[in-house]
Every structure is written in C-alpha cells, then in structure tokens.
Design a protein around this motif. Structure first.
Motif, PDB file in Angstrom:
ATOM      1  N   VAL A   1       0.678  -1.108   0.058  1.00 18.58           N
ATOM      2  CA  VAL A   1      -0.187  -0.044  -0.151  1.00 18.58           C
ATOM      3  C   VAL A   1       0.638   1.512   0.317  1.00 18.58           C
ATOM      4  N   ARG A   2       1.969   1.080   0.322  1.00 11.40           N
ATOM      5  CA  ARG A   2       2.970   1.957   0.225  1.00 11.40           C
ATOM      6  C   ARG A   2       2.986   3.052  -0.856  1.00 11.40           C
ATOM      7  N   GLN A   3       2.841   3.170  -2.304  1.00 13.93           N
ATOM      8  CA  GLN A   3       2.545   3.705  -2.859  1.00 13.93           C
ATOM      9  C   GLN A   3       0.822   4.267  -3.657  1.00 13.93           C
ATOM     10  N   GLY A   4       0.267   3.809  -2.433  1.00 14.71           N
ATOM     11  CA  GLY A   4      -1.308   3.908  -2.826  1.00 14.71           C
ATOM     12  C   GLY A   4      -1.799   2.688  -3.621  1.00 14.71           C
ATOM     13  N   LEU A   5      -2.911   2.014  -3.523  1.00 15.98           N
ATOM     14  CA  LEU A   5      -3.835   1.210  -4.126  1.00 15.98           C
ATOM     15  C   LEU A   5      -4.976   0.755  -3.892  1.00 15.98           C
TER      16      LEU A   5
ATOM     17  N   TRP B   1      -9.727   3.276  -1.926  1.00 12.96           N
ATOM     18  CA  TRP B   1      -8.005   2.680  -1.386  1.00 12.96           C
ATOM     19  C   TRP B   1      -7.570   2.482  -0.323  1.00 12.96           C
ATOM     20  N   HIS B   2      -6.685   2.496  -0.061  1.00 12.84           N
ATOM     21  CA  HIS B   2      -5.052   1.911   0.592  1.00 12.84           C
ATOM     22  C   HIS B   2      -4.026   2.649   0.955  1.00 12.84           C
ATOM     23  N   ASP B   3      -3.759   3.074   1.688  1.00 18.46           N
ATOM     24  CA  ASP B   3      -1.932   4.252   1.848  1.00 18.46           C
ATOM     25  C   ASP B   3      -1.577   3.412   3.337  1.00 18.46           C
ATOM     26  N   ILE B   4      -1.075   4.252   3.217  1.00 20.16           N
ATOM     27  CA  ILE B   4      -0.309   3.953   4.929  1.00 20.16           C
ATOM     28  C   ILE B   4       0.374   5.362   5.630  1.00 20.16           C
ATOM     29  N   LEU B   5       0.625   5.656   6.583  1.00 10.09           N
ATOM     30  CA  LEU B   5       1.207   6.430   7.552  1.00 10.09           C
ATOM     31  C   LEU B   5       2.631   5.609   7.578  1.00 10.09           C
ATOM     32  N   ASP B   6       4.015   6.464   7.430  1.00 13.05           N
ATOM     33  CA  ASP B   6       4.900   6.061   7.742  1.00 13.05           C
ATOM     34  C   ASP B   6       6.157   7.258   8.099  1.00 13.05           C
ATOM     35  N   ARG B   7       5.606   8.383   7.742  1.00 13.75           N
ATOM     36  CA  ARG B   7       6.094   9.523   8.438  1.00 13.75           C
ATOM     37  C   ARG B   7       7.297   9.978   9.799  1.00 13.75           C
ATOM     38  N   ALA B   8       8.623   9.596   9.487  1.00  9.45           N
ATOM     39  CA  ALA B   8       9.391  10.050  10.261  1.00  9.45           C
ATOM     40  C   ALA B   8       8.970  11.173  11.611  1.00  9.45           C
ATOM     41  N   GLY B   9       8.469  10.745  12.715  1.00 10.54           N
ATOM     42  CA  GLY B   9       8.350  11.625  14.250  1.00 10.54           C
ATOM     43  C   GLY B   9       7.348  12.133  14.377  1.00 10.54           C
ATOM     44  N   GLU B  10       6.608  11.683  13.476  1.00 15.62           N
ATOM     45  CA  GLU B  10       4.800  11.302  13.501  1.00 15.62           C
ATOM     46  C   GLU B  10       4.506  10.482  14.086  1.00 15.62           C
TER      47      GLU B  10
END
Length: 372
Positions: free
Chosen positions: A302-306, A312-321
């Motif tokens: 899902v990292r690029q959006g699926l 739709w599917h995606d992921i939150l993986d921003r550092a420090g959040e």
C-alpha cells in the motif's frame, strides 16, 4: 433593416436551428443535461433522486471540540474545506464546519458512494445474489473482482487521470463537460443502449483504469440500490435519510455518484463498516471484511497507494509522527474523503472544494484530538 442584412440574419438563424436540431437528434438528453447541469456540491440539487430511508434521530452525540488548531485550520482553508469531523475511541472528538455550512448540510458524495457500492457488491456475492468474485459475468466476460478493482479493461472514458496528493483519481464529474461523450450519455440515460456496446480490451484487462462504467455495471447487477443501501448500511448504522441521484424519473440510480447526506451520517456509516455491522447483523464474512478494509495487505503493497474492491489503501509512515499505520479511505471528486483506521478506532470525514493533503490531514487531526 437592409434586405441583404435581413437575408443574412434569416440564414444564420436557420443554420443555428439546424445545428440545434441536429444536436438534439444526436443527443436527445441534451435539454435535461442543460437543466440539471454539473452535480451541485450541496443539497438541494437539480435532477431526479431516490430517497434513502434512515434513522429518525441522531445517535452520534455531541462533539468535544468545535474549532481547528492552526495547522489543521491551514490545511482546511487552503483546500476550501467545508466540513471536518474526527471520531476516535467511541466519541466524536471534533466537528467543524466552515461558515455557511452546518451539521444539517447535505453534501454531495461524488465518488465516495462508489465504496458503499463496492461493499454492497461484496455482501451480495457472499449471499449468493451475484456471481463469485472471479466468476465471469454473463454478457460481459469480465468478473466482479475486475469491476471492483477497476481492472476490467472496458474501454469507455478516455480523459486523462488527475492526481490528488500523489494518488491517481479520476475527475469523473469533469467528463460530463463533453455533452456528446460517453460519460454524458451514461450520466443522463444510464446503461440503456450502452451496455451491449461495452467491450473489454484484452490488452488493458488487468490494468488499473478508474472508469465510472465499472461502478455503473455493478449497480446494474445489484439493482434496487436505494433499498440495499438503506437496509445494509444506512438504517442499521443510525444515519439519517439521504438522497441519491437517479438517471431519470423511472431509471436506475447513478451508482458512481451523488449521494447527498450529512457529514455526520458518513461518520455513522464508516463506524458501522469498520465494526462490520452490529450484533445480529454481520455486514460481511470475515475474509471479505479483511479484504475490504485492507487488513490482509502488507505495508509495501500500500506504500504507493492501492485501489482494491472499490476502496483506496495507503500508509502513514512519516518519521517522527505520533500516528502511523495503514489506513483505508473513500474519495470523491474535489477531495471529499472518509478515512478509516480500525486499529486506532479512528474515522475522519472531510468535505470541501479541492483535495486536502491526504496524509497531513490524518497527522494533524490526530495531533489535535490528542492535544499534541
């Protein structure tokens, strides 16, 4: 008036009349299209509608916060936001409306409703009312899964895709700007006369292409979408009555667009979906539920959006959040969005004029309700 000028004027009017007559003969729906126009963003709207029966009261309760903190307010104002609601941990934590809008405003879902159609299709398949996910559909050859995943290869619309926060999404209502194009014909007359001409291109089958006709075909297979939505989701979720656009007075519902409902009702529907129904009313078998919510997907998938099964599917993986993990979302023209994060019991509903930054909205909404 000089005779030559008069003759020129008469000829011009006759030529114009011939052009107008020819246009109407070629596209007899044109007068209705002109009368209805582009789908309005709020109710009331022009056209024909089916009423979706709902609950008489409002079980969502009062909210804890009614103002936005500066970062969230900036995101909201820059995108022409109209409503932003955040539900988490069993409570409505935030409910905010721009001036001129309120909890009683019925917003146009645009493509948000596609995801509800996808869910109803999965439910119908589970109950044996539709062919299995991978069973060819009579007369089409494609499968329900291919329609749900927008990979049917059916050649219909040719407009370019647009990008919303890095995610490709069809500006589907924009295609109606061509009054003689296939989308205008579908939007005004439904599948009648179009379905027999629909062909799946073997070279495009299996390749993602966001086409409204896929959802229209699913709606046709389901039938009685207004009754299904009310019985399967809207009424048991506790949502209030809504209006869903029809192609015409005696025609089917436009499955891909235009459910007019309150933002609070989308929170209730999302809560019901995320919980897979209520006691005694299971929405989907567990395997279908996991697939629709994306719980069987990996982070890399899902990292690029699926896009899958009309969600739709995606992921939150921003550092420090402080918030991370996968999420599912429904999206409509103009950036209307419903986010679901089951692991956090988090739902965010947003309506506005233009897309609001996808990931930043979740990050800042979480920070606000957690006081970070």
């Amino acid at each position: 008036m000089r005779p030559t000028l008069l003759r020129w004027l008469v000829r011009s009017l006759l030529a114009l009349g011939v052009l107008v007559l020819g246009a109407v003969l070629y596209a007899p729906y044109l007068p209705a299209l002109l009368a209805e126009g582009f789908p309005r963003p709020e109710w009331p709207a022009r056209g024909f509608f089916a009423t979706i029966p709902g609950a008489s009261g409002d079980s969502l309760g009062e909210t804890l916060q009614t103002t936005l903190n500066p970062p969230l307010a900036k995101l909201f104002s820059e995108s022409g936001g109209k409503a932003l609601l955040v539900y988490q941990g069993g409570r409505l934590k935030l409910e905010y409306y721009a001036p001129g809008f309120s909890r009683d405003t019925r917003f146009n879902s645009y493509s948000l409703v596609k995801s509800l159609v996808g869910l109803m299709a999965l439910r119908a398949i589970a109950q044996g009312e539709m062919p299995g996910l991978d069973a060819p559909i009579n007369g089409l050859g494609v499968t329900p899964r291919e329609l749900l995943d927008m990979k049917s290869g059916i050649v219909f619309e040719t407009d370019e895709m647009k990008t919303a926060s890095g995610v490709p999404e069809k500006d589907l209502e924009g295609t109606i700007s061509n009054p003689f194009g296939p989308m205008a014909r579908l939007h005004m007359r439904g599948l009648a006369g179009l379905a027999p001409k629909l062909v799946s291109d073997p070279g495009k089958r299996g390749i993602f292409s966001y086409q409204n006709v896929n959802t229209a075909l699913l709606g046709s297979l389901l039938g009685a979408l207004d009754k299904r939505l009310s019985a399967d989701i809207w009424l048991p979720a506790g949502a209030q009555g809504a209006e869903w656009r029809r192609y015409g007075a005696d025609l089917d519902i436009s499955a891909y667009c235009c459910l007019y409902a309150r933002a609070r009702d989308w929170v209730l529907a999302a809560r019901y979906i995320m919980g897979n129904g209520a006691l005694g009313h299971e929405l989907l078998p567990d395997a279908f539920r996991q697939a629709f919510i994306g719980q069987d997907l990996s982070d890399d998938e899902v990292r690029q959006g699926l896009y899958r099964l009309h969600a739709w599917h995606d992921i939150l993986d921003r550092a420090g959040e402080p918030l991370n993990g996968r999420f599912t979302y429904f999206m409509g023209n103009g950036g209307q969005a419903v986010y679901l994060m089951p692991e956090k019991d988090l739902i965010v509903v947003r309506f506005g004029e233009r897309p609001q930054l996808l990931h930043s909205t979740l990050y800042e909404a979480w920070k606000q309700i957690k006081g970070i």
